[in-house]
Design a protein around this motif. Structure first.
Motif, PDB file in Angstrom:
ATOM      1  N   GLY A   1       4.993  -2.188  10.429  1.00  0.00           N
ATOM      2  CA  GLY A   1       4.801  -2.323   9.124  1.00  0.00           C
ATOM      3  C   GLY A   1       4.894  -1.458   7.935  1.00  0.00           C
ATOM      4  N   VAL A   2       5.469  -2.096   6.678  1.00  0.00           N
ATOM      5  CA  VAL A   2       5.787  -1.150   5.599  1.00  0.00           C
ATOM      6  C   VAL A   2       4.953  -1.557   4.680  1.00  0.00           C
ATOM      7  CG1 VAL A   2       7.889  -0.527   3.834  1.00  0.00           C
ATOM      8  CG2 VAL A   2       8.226  -0.975   6.306  1.00  0.00           C
ATOM      9  N   TYR A   3       4.183  -0.583   3.913  1.00  0.00           N
ATOM     10  CA  TYR A   3       3.174  -0.890   2.878  1.00  0.00           C
ATOM     11  C   TYR A   3       3.501   0.145   1.516  1.00  0.00           C
ATOM     12  CZ  TYR A   3       0.603  -2.737   6.977  1.00  0.00           C
ATOM     13  OH  TYR A   3       0.178  -3.223   8.174  1.00  0.00           O
ATOM     14  N   THR A   4       2.850  -0.457   0.619  1.00  0.00           N
ATOM     15  CA  THR A   4       2.897  -0.046  -0.800  1.00  0.00           C
ATOM     16  C   THR A   4       1.577  -0.076  -1.389  1.00  0.00           C
ATOM     17  OG1 THR A   4       4.030   0.309  -2.930  1.00  0.00           O
ATOM     18  CG2 THR A   4       3.566  -2.130  -1.858  1.00  0.00           C
ATOM     19  N   PHE A   5       1.632   0.609  -2.552  1.00  0.00           N
ATOM     20  CA  PHE A   5       0.040   0.459  -3.409  1.00  0.00           C
ATOM     21  C   PHE A   5       0.347   0.085  -4.841  1.00  0.00           C
ATOM     22  CE2 PHE A   5       0.076   3.402  -0.048  1.00  0.00           C
ATOM     23  CZ  PHE A   5      -1.166   3.161   0.360  1.00  0.00           C
ATOM     24  N   ALA A   6      -0.626  -0.758  -5.490  1.00  0.00           N
ATOM     25  CA  ALA A   6      -0.559  -1.025  -6.908  1.00  0.00           C
ATOM     26  C   ALA A   6      -0.109   0.049  -7.813  1.00  0.00           C
ATOM     27  CB  ALA A   6      -1.678  -1.876  -7.130  1.00  0.00           C
ATOM     28  N   ARG A   7      -0.612   1.179  -7.536  1.00  0.00           N
ATOM     29  CA  ARG A   7      -0.561   2.390  -8.346  1.00  0.00           C
ATOM     30  C   ARG A   7       0.121   3.417  -7.172  1.00  0.00           C
ATOM     31  NH1 ARG A   7      -5.265   3.789 -12.750  1.00  0.00           N
ATOM     32  NH2 ARG A   7      -3.173   5.180 -13.198  1.00  0.00           N
ATOM     33  N   ARG A   8       0.846   4.404  -7.571  1.00  0.00           N
ATOM     34  CA  ARG A   8       1.184   5.433  -6.414  1.00  0.00           C
ATOM     35  C   ARG A   8       0.637   6.578  -7.392  1.00  0.00           C
ATOM     36  NH1 ARG A   8       7.148   4.390  -4.281  1.00  0.00           N
ATOM     37  NH2 ARG A   8       7.930   4.688  -6.306  1.00  0.00           N
ATOM     38  N   ASP A   9       0.324   6.807  -8.424  1.00  0.00           N
ATOM     39  CA  ASP A   9      -0.142   8.250  -8.824  1.00  0.00           C
ATOM     40  C   ASP A   9      -1.593   8.228  -8.063  1.00  0.00           C
ATOM     41  OD1 ASP A   9       1.593   7.799 -11.058  1.00  0.00           O
ATOM     42  OD2 ASP A   9       0.079   7.086 -12.388  1.00  0.00           O
ATOM     43  N   GLY A  10      -1.562   9.660  -7.480  1.00  0.00           N
ATOM     44  CA  GLY A  10      -2.739  10.115  -6.813  1.00  0.00           C
ATOM     45  C   GLY A  10      -2.536  10.159  -5.364  1.00  0.00           C
ATOM     46  N   ILE A  11      -1.370   9.780  -5.038  1.00  0.00           N
ATOM     47  CA  ILE A  11      -0.881   9.837  -3.623  1.00  0.00           C
ATOM     48  C   ILE A  11      -0.654  11.410  -3.296  1.00  0.00           C
ATOM     49  CG2 ILE A  11       0.777   9.345  -1.914  1.00  0.00           C
ATOM     50  CD1 ILE A  11       1.391   6.766  -3.040  1.00  0.00           C
TER      51      ILE A  11
ATOM     52  N   LEU B   1       4.698  -5.101   2.638  1.00  0.00           N
ATOM     53  CA  LEU B   1       5.725  -5.514   1.920  1.00  0.00           C
ATOM     54  C   LEU B   1       6.490  -6.424   3.186  1.00  0.00           C
ATOM     55  CD1 LEU B   1       7.228  -2.214   0.196  1.00  0.00           C
ATOM     56  CD2 LEU B   1       6.367  -4.472  -0.589  1.00  0.00           C
ATOM     57  N   GLU B   2       6.164  -7.754   3.087  1.00  0.00           N
ATOM     58  CA  GLU B   2       6.707  -8.729   4.156  1.00  0.00           C
ATOM     59  C   GLU B   2       8.256  -8.709   4.222  1.00  0.00           C
ATOM     60  OE1 GLU B   2       5.088 -10.937   5.882  1.00  0.00           O
ATOM     61  OE2 GLU B   2       3.100 -10.970   4.947  1.00  0.00           O
ATOM     62  N   ASN B   3       8.939  -8.616   3.160  1.00  0.00           N
ATOM     63  CA  ASN B   3      10.275  -8.363   3.258  1.00  0.00           C
ATOM     64  C   ASN B   3      11.119  -7.155   3.200  1.00  0.00           C
ATOM     65  OD1 ASN B   3      10.467 -11.329   3.201  1.00  0.00           O
ATOM     66  ND2 ASN B   3      10.160 -11.216   1.110  1.00  0.00           N
ATOM     67  N   ALA B   4      10.331  -6.300   3.703  1.00  0.00           N
ATOM     68  CA  ALA B   4      10.851  -4.741   3.685  1.00  0.00           C
ATOM     69  C   ALA B   4      11.917  -4.776   4.589  1.00  0.00           C
ATOM     70  CB  ALA B   4       9.829  -3.767   3.877  1.00  0.00           C
ATOM     71  N   THR B   5      12.949  -3.759   4.330  1.00  0.00           N
ATOM     72  CA  THR B   5      14.117  -3.660   5.311  1.00  0.00           C
ATOM     73  C   THR B   5      13.901  -2.288   6.137  1.00  0.00           C
ATOM     74  OG1 THR B   5      15.555  -4.846   4.009  1.00  0.00           O
ATOM     75  CG2 THR B   5      16.544  -3.673   5.563  1.00  0.00           C
ATOM     76  N   VAL B   6      13.604  -2.342   7.478  1.00  0.00           N
ATOM     77  CA  VAL B   6      13.582  -1.258   8.268  1.00  0.00           C
ATOM     78  C   VAL B   6      14.873  -1.090   9.105  1.00  0.00           C
ATOM     79  CG1 VAL B   6      12.184  -0.026  10.058  1.00  0.00           C
ATOM     80  CG2 VAL B   6      11.076  -1.420   8.337  1.00  0.00           C
ATOM     81  N   ILE B   7      15.419  -0.074   8.967  1.00  0.00           N
ATOM     82  CA  ILE B   7      16.832   0.256   9.502  1.00  0.00           C
ATOM     83  C   ILE B   7      16.379   0.957  11.016  1.00  0.00           C
ATOM     84  CG2 ILE B   7      18.983   1.189   9.544  1.00  0.00           C
ATOM     85  CD1 ILE B   7      18.334  -0.929   7.406  1.00  0.00           C
ATOM     86  N   LYS B   8      16.858   0.379  11.933  1.00  0.00           N
ATOM     87  CA  LYS B   8      16.588   1.090  13.446  1.00  0.00           C
ATOM     88  C   LYS B   8      17.782   1.939  13.785  1.00  0.00           C
ATOM     89  CE  LYS B   8      14.977  -0.222  18.109  1.00  0.00           C
ATOM     90  NZ  LYS B   8      14.637  -1.199  18.838  1.00  0.00           N
ATOM     91  N   GLY B   9      17.436   3.025  14.307  1.00  0.00           N
ATOM     92  CA  GLY B   9      18.410   4.033  14.751  1.00  0.00           C
ATOM     93  C   GLY B   9      18.900   4.674  13.388  1.00  0.00           C
ATOM     94  N   ALA B  10      18.073   4.991  12.485  1.00  0.00           N
ATOM     95  CA  ALA B  10      18.355   5.693  11.539  1.00  0.00           C
ATOM     96  C   ALA B  10      17.584   6.389  10.691  1.00  0.00           C
ATOM     97  CB  ALA B  10      19.208   4.688  10.157  1.00  0.00           C
ATOM     98  N   SER B  11      17.635   7.559   9.914  1.00  0.00           N
ATOM     99  CA  SER B  11      16.367   8.274   9.211  1.00  0.00           C
ATOM    100  C   SER B  11      16.985   8.487   7.840  1.00  0.00           C
ATOM    101  CB  SER B  11      16.308   9.526   9.903  1.00  0.00           C
ATOM    102  OG  SER B  11      17.343  10.366   9.982  1.00  0.00           O
ATOM    103  N   GLU B  12      15.659   8.609   7.076  1.00  0.00           N
ATOM    104  CA  GLU B  12      16.088   8.766   5.522  1.00  0.00           C
ATOM    105  C   GLU B  12      16.350  10.244   5.478  1.00  0.00           C
ATOM    106  OE1 GLU B  12      13.781   8.011   1.421  1.00  0.00           O
ATOM    107  OE2 GLU B  12      12.590   7.866   3.220  1.00  0.00           O
ATOM    108  N   VAL B  13      17.213  10.499   4.442  1.00  0.00           N
ATOM    109  CA  VAL B  13      17.618  11.887   4.180  1.00  0.00           C
ATOM    110  C   VAL B  13      16.575  12.604   3.344  1.00  0.00           C
ATOM    111  CG1 VAL B  13      20.235  11.487   4.527  1.00  0.00           C
ATOM    112  CG2 VAL B  13      19.051  11.332   2.134  1.00  0.00           C
TER     113      VAL B  13
END
Length: 259
Positions: A175-185, A205-217
């Motif tokens: 699952g990939v999740y977000t918030f209505a407001r990101r201030d205060g995280i 986020l129903e249509n979020a793209t999760v890349i397998k075998g990769a990592s964010e820099v």
């Protein structure tokens, strides 16, 4: 003691805080999914000075302070690692993690996951052992397959099939999740974040793209952080010079009074 002494001391203290933030960003220049932080300064109270004629003159400030430290949540590109359990989010959002001991929920962009076995199941966990949640906010797990030895008859089938939930979600889809407001995280360390009531409930986020075998820099811009460090060092030096000058003035005045 005159006000300039306190203004200079406070300035040096706050520039030290900024240096600590910058140093942490530089230290994590190669950390997967790291989000750099930056210091937000605000002015302290101003006082209205009086002129010799009794009218209002210029305002006298009381210095500045670090009002808050914010994280730069800009999405960064990903790189392929070749490890099956590594995952990267393309675009906004966070992975949801659950502490198996306390049940606390945290969020992260660091998708370096691994499998951890407990009794008869494998759980997808992060480097701290926190379990990754699926699109229905349930722990992602796999049954342990019994070993097949030579000479045994019959095929060993999976103990459970991949059955979709009523809403059509794959129970093993991250699952990939977000918030209505990101201030205060707030960052709590180990590339994890907590949220408050201000942020609201997590939004899938129903249509979020999760890349397998990769990592964010890492989001750290080394050149930008070096510039910030030099600015903070210079401001720190000026603040200490103000403290030193104020002390010298006070010493001179006290000497004149005693003479």
């Amino acid at each position: 003691m005159n006000q300039s002494f306190y203004i200079g001391a406070l300035g040096a203290l706050n520039q030290q805080t900024k240096l600590n933030v910058v140093s942490n960003n530089i230290a994590n220049v190669n950390t997967t999914g790291f989000k750099p932080q930056y210091s937000v300064f605000s002015d302290l109270i101003y006082a209205q000075a009086r002129s010799t004629q009794g009218g209002n003159a210029a305002k006298m400030g009381s210095g500045t302070r670090v009002d808050l430290i914010k994280s730069d949540m800009t999405d960064m590109p990903y790189k392929e690692t070749g490890y099956e359990n590594d995952h990267a989010i393309e675009g906004e959002g966070f992975f949801m993690l659950k502490d198996p001991v306390t049940g606390d929920i945290t969020y992260s962009r660091d998708g370096r996951f691994q499998l951890s076995m407990l009794e008869d199941r494998f759980y997808l966990v992060n480097s701290s052992g926190k379990r990754v949640m699926n699109m229905d906010q349930q722990e992602i797990s796999y049954p342990v397959k019994p070993a097949v030895y030579p000479g045994e008859e019959g095929d060993i089938e999976d103990e459970e099939e991949d059955v979709q939930e009523e809403d059509g979600h794959d129970p093993k889809a991250i699952g990939v999740y977000t918030f209505a407001r990101r201030d205060g995280i707030s960052e709590i360390g180990n590339n994890e974040y907590t949220v408050t009531d201000k942020n609201g409930a997590p939004i899938l986020l129903e249509n979020a793209t999760v890349i397998k075998g990769a990592s964010e820099v890492s989001g750290t811009d080394f050149a930008k952080e070096m510039t910030r460090m030099m600015e903070a060092q210079r401001a720190y030096s000026y603040s200490l010079k103000m403290v030193q000058t104020s002390d010298e003035i006070e010493t001179t005045i006290n000497t004149l009074r005693q003479s």
